[in-house]
Scaffold this motif. Structure first.
Motif, PDB file in Angstrom:
ATOM      1  N   LEU A 296       0.833  -1.206   0.000  1.00  8.91           N
ATOM      2  CA  LEU A 296       0.000   0.000   0.000  1.00  8.91           C
ATOM      3  C   LEU A 296       0.867   1.255   0.000  1.00  8.91           C
ATOM      4  O   LEU A 296       0.588   2.202  -0.741  1.00  8.91           O
TER       5      LEU A 296
ATOM      6  N   PHE B 206       2.258   1.750  -3.432  1.00  7.02           N
ATOM      7  CA  PHE B 206       1.219   2.241  -4.333  1.00  7.02           C
ATOM      8  C   PHE B 206       0.978   3.733  -4.114  1.00  7.02           C
ATOM      9  O   PHE B 206       0.889   4.512  -5.059  1.00  7.02           O
ATOM     10  N   GLU B 207       0.871   4.142  -2.856  1.00 10.49           N
ATOM     11  CA  GLU B 207       0.610   5.554  -2.553  1.00 10.49           C
ATOM     12  C   GLU B 207       1.740   6.448  -3.047  1.00 10.49           C
ATOM     13  O   GLU B 207       1.492   7.542  -3.558  1.00 10.49           O
TER      14      GLU B 207
ATOM     15  N   LEU C 109       1.321   6.667  -6.768  1.00  8.74           N
ATOM     16  CA  LEU C 109       0.162   7.518  -7.066  1.00  8.74           C
ATOM     17  C   LEU C 109       0.521   8.994  -6.908  1.00  8.74           C
ATOM     18  O   LEU C 109       0.248   9.807  -7.796  1.00  8.74           O
TER      19      LEU C 109
ATOM     20  N   ARG D  68      -8.717  10.821  -3.951  1.00  2.84           N
ATOM     21  CA  ARG D  68      -7.436  10.119  -3.864  1.00  2.84           C
ATOM     22  C   ARG D  68      -7.582   8.924  -2.919  1.00  2.84           C
ATOM     23  O   ARG D  68      -7.110   7.829  -3.196  1.00  2.84           O
TER      24      ARG D  68
ATOM     25  N   ALA E 154      -7.035   4.858  -3.665  1.00  2.22           N
ATOM     26  CA  ALA E 154      -6.155   4.014  -2.853  1.00  2.22           C
ATOM     27  C   ALA E 154      -6.940   2.866  -2.216  1.00  2.22           C
ATOM     28  O   ALA E 154      -6.474   1.723  -2.196  1.00  2.22           O
TER      29      ALA E 154
ATOM     30  N   TRP F  95      -7.804   0.254  -4.930  1.00  4.93           N
ATOM     31  CA  TRP F  95      -6.612  -0.505  -5.294  1.00  4.93           C
ATOM     32  C   TRP F  95      -6.270  -1.499  -4.186  1.00  4.93           C
ATOM     33  O   TRP F  95      -5.992  -2.661  -4.459  1.00  4.93           O
ATOM     34  N   TYR F  96      -6.303  -1.066  -2.929  1.00  2.00           N
ATOM     35  CA  TYR F  96      -5.933  -1.917  -1.802  1.00  2.00           C
ATOM     36  C   TYR F  96      -6.897  -3.091  -1.659  1.00  2.00           C
ATOM     37  O   TYR F  96      -6.477  -4.215  -1.430  1.00  2.00           O
TER      38      TYR F  96
END
Length: 139
Positions: free
Chosen positions: A85, A88-89, A92, A108, A112, A115-116
């Motif tokens: 995570l 990913f953040e 992003l 946003r 997230a 996606w998570y």
């Protein structure tokens, strides 16, 4: 402390739920696990404990979460999941910054979170798809 029957009853209920989610009849599930229908039914009814070999087969054939079957909790690999995570953040934020895209924090956060959730379900989402989500939510 709960009685063994209470545990077996709950275990049987979770096995029945998993079978139902897979869309299998008791007969098909017993066949897939290599046991008689009567034996399988006794496991779902909580009359007997299902053998470890059958649980392993259940996981191998259908990717059933054995932590949930046995304990009633979902498996979480906390450090691994949180690291993914965070990565990913970071990706992003980098994309938003480099593209000059502004998103409200709730949008946003929604990206997230989506996606998570997919990550936890084992469904990897490509960053190109995330970029499409961003375009849809662009202010």
């Amino acid at each position: 402390m709960s009685r063994p029957y209470d545990y077996l009853s709950a275990l049987g209920a979770r096995i029945a739920i998993a079978r139902n989610e897979l869309g299998l009849s008791q007969a098909k599930m017993s066949e897939a696990l290599g046991m008689s229908l009567r034996a399988y039914q006794s496991y779902e009814l909580g009359k007997r404990s299902i053998p470890v070999e059958a649980l392993v087969e259940l996981h191998r054939k259908y990717d059933v979460d054995l932590n949930w079957i046995l304990l009633g909790v979902e498996a979480v690999r906390m450090k691994h999941d949180l690291a993914a995570l965070e990565a990913f953040e970071i990706a992003l934020d980098k994309h938003l910054s480099e593209s000059g895209t502004k998103l409200r924090s709730e949008k946003r956060g929604a990206i997230a979170a989506r996606w998570y959730r997919s990550f936890l379900e084992g469904k990897e989402i490509a960053m190109d798809d995330v970029h499409t989500w961003i375009e849809l939510l662009r202010e």
